[in-house]
Motif scaffolding. Structure first.
Motif, short mmCIF file in Angstrom:
data_model
loop_
_atom_site.label_atom_id
_atom_site.label_comp_id
_atom_site.label_asym_id
_atom_site.label_seq_id
_atom_site.Cartn_x
_atom_site.Cartn_y
_atom_site.Cartn_z
N VAL A 1 1.81 41.75 36.47
CA VAL A 1 3.70 42.12 36.40
C VAL A 1 4.77 42.56 37.34
N ARG A 2 4.13 43.80 37.74
CA ARG A 2 4.70 44.73 38.18
C ARG A 2 4.66 44.89 39.92
N THR A 3 3.29 43.78 40.47
CA THR A 3 3.60 44.43 42.10
C THR A 3 4.18 42.25 42.21
N GLY A 4 4.20 41.75 41.15
CA GLY A 4 5.01 40.07 41.79
C GLY A 4 6.20 39.53 40.89
N THR A 5 6.80 40.09 40.11
CA THR A 5 8.11 39.74 39.90
C THR A 5 9.09 40.39 40.64
N ARG A 6 10.09 39.53 40.66
CA ARG A 6 11.41 39.49 41.04
C ARG A 6 12.07 40.38 41.08
N ASN A 7 11.97 40.61 39.07
CA ASN A 7 13.32 41.21 39.11
C ASN A 7 13.00 42.75 38.68
N THR A 8 13.83 43.26 38.92
CA THR A 8 14.35 44.77 39.22
C THR A 8 14.22 45.36 37.41
N LEU A 9 15.03 45.02 36.71
CA LEU A 9 14.64 45.70 35.58
C LEU A 9 13.24 45.47 35.14
N ILE A 10 12.51 44.68 34.94
CA ILE A 10 11.10 44.07 34.46
C ILE A 10 10.29 45.22 35.52
N ARG A 11 10.10 44.95 36.73
CA ARG A 11 10.01 46.05 37.08
C ARG A 11 9.11 47.09 36.85
N ASP A 12 10.85 48.09 37.44
CA ASP A 12 10.90 49.24 36.25
C ASP A 12 10.35 49.35 35.27
N PHE A 13 10.35 48.75 34.35
CA PHE A 13 9.89 48.60 33.03
C PHE A 13 7.84 48.34 32.83
N ALA A 14 7.92 47.78 33.72
CA ALA A 14 6.89 47.25 33.86
C ALA A 14 5.71 48.43 34.49
N ARG A 15 6.83 49.84 35.27
CA ARG A 15 6.17 50.55 35.74
C ARG A 15 6.39 51.55 34.79
N ARG A 16 7.34 51.77 34.00
CA ARG A 16 6.85 53.02 32.67
C ARG A 16 5.81 52.36 31.93
N CYS A 17 5.93 51.27 31.57
CA CYS A 17 5.45 51.27 29.85
C CYS A 17 2.90 51.60 31.15
N MET A 18 3.16 51.00 32.02
CA MET A 18 1.86 51.74 33.18
C MET A 18 1.50 52.49 32.99
N GLU A 19 2.22 53.89 32.45
CA GLU A 19 2.31 55.20 32.19
C GLU A 19 1.99 55.50 31.26
N VAL A 20 2.69 54.45 30.26
CA VAL A 20 2.44 55.10 29.12
C VAL A 20 0.99 54.48 28.64
N VAL A 21 0.74 53.17 29.15
CA VAL A 21 -0.58 52.83 28.21
C VAL A 21 -1.49 53.81 29.39
N LEU A 22 -1.37 54.19 30.43
CA LEU A 22 -3.05 54.63 31.15
C LEU A 22 -2.94 55.83 30.14
N ASP A 23 -1.75 56.60 29.48
CA ASP A 23 -1.58 58.10 28.93
C ASP A 23 -2.33 57.78 27.82
N HIS A 24 -2.12 56.74 26.78
CA HIS A 24 -2.82 56.00 25.80
C HIS A 24 -4.30 56.43 25.56
N ILE A 25 -4.53 55.29 27.09
CA ILE A 25 -6.01 54.91 26.78
C ILE A 25 -6.54 56.31 27.14
N THR A 26 -6.60 57.38 28.45
CA THR A 26 -6.72 58.57 28.43
C THR A 26 -6.90 59.46 27.47
N VAL A 27 -6.08 59.68 26.34
CA VAL A 27 -6.24 60.01 25.04
C VAL A 27 -7.34 59.89 24.06
N VAL A 28 -6.94 58.27 24.04
CA VAL A 28 -7.93 57.47 23.02
C VAL A 28 -9.59 57.36 23.80
N GLU A 29 -10.09 57.59 25.25
CA GLU A 29 -11.02 58.19 25.38
C GLU A 29 -11.71 59.56 25.73
N LYS A 30 -10.65 60.63 25.19
CA LYS A 30 -10.96 61.91 25.20
C LYS A 30 -11.62 62.13 23.54
#
Length: 216
Positions: free
Chosen positions: A104-133
């Motif tokens: 979604v982040r690389t394909g959307t033309r909607n600025t709101l969605i692009r910014d939100f997708a970026r933030r979601c990726m940051e949060v999800v990556l944080d969750h992946i990291t702590v779960v793996e730990k």
């Protein structure tokens, strides 16, 4: 994307609270806190964007997510089984949504969605990291973590080799310089030879004339 993020929050937030309540592992409890904080933030934003963009959002988890919460509720408090289910269900879910968010982040033309997708990726990556730990993720589970299939098949060792003869020859970048240098050297040598011969002729002619005058 908004629907998927909302669905994720509807089961991962409660899963985080179960981690705090039922696990004896400090690492699982820490992962639970990250889940609660992250999805509290994302859920507030996703509902705001849903109103702005007129997207109807779900109000309860889907059937799969209810089943995963049921597994967590059924596991005995303080057991290794609870920690295992917690880590593996959440790691699999976050891995899937992370790839989706990247698309979604690389394909959307909607600025709101692009910014939100970026933030979601940051949060999800944080969750992946702590779960793996937690140390409870089974990376050999190729169903839950599909990327493991690539390693299991050993595809990296099956990459076809290309014979060296198939590569095009690459011109030597110094070759034109060498040709120019060689040509210049040959020309200079020829000029020196001509000058030397001419000088010898002059010396020979001058010596002959002087000798003739002495005889007279």
């Amino acid at each position: 994307m908004l629907v998927k993020v909302r669905l994720a929050g509807l089961w991962e937030g409660p899963a985080g609270r179960l981690g705090l309540e039922k696990s004896n592992s400090p690492l699982v409890k820490d992962a639970g806190r990250h889940l609660i904080e992250g999805h509290t933030e994302l859920d507030a934003t996703v509902q705001e964007l849903g109103r702005m963009l007129n997207v109807e959002l779900p109000t309860e988890p889907n059937e799969d997510q209810k089943g995963w919460l049921g597994e967590l509720n059924a596991a005995a408090p303080g057991s290794a089984e609870f920690d295992r289910v917690f880590a593996n269900r959440l790691r699999a879910a976050h891995g899937t949504v992370f790839k989706f968010l990247a698309d979604v982040r690389t394909g959307t033309r909607n600025t709101l969605i692009r910014d939100f997708a970026r933030r979601c990726m940051e949060v999800v990556l944080d969750h992946i990291t702590v779960v793996e730990k937690t140390g409870m993720v089974d990376f050999g589970d190729t169903t839950a973590i599909p990327v493991a299939k690539v390693a299991a098949k050993g595809l990296a060792g099956n990459v076809p080799r290309v014979a060296a003869s198939n590569f095009p020859s690459i011109p030597d970048p110094q070759e034109p310089y060498r040709r120019r240098t060689g040509s210049t050297s040959d020309t200079l040598l020829g000029v020196l030879v001509v000058v030397a011969v001419a000088f010898g002729v002059v010396l020979w002619s001058g010596g002959g004339r002087r000798s003739g005058r002495r005889r007279v």
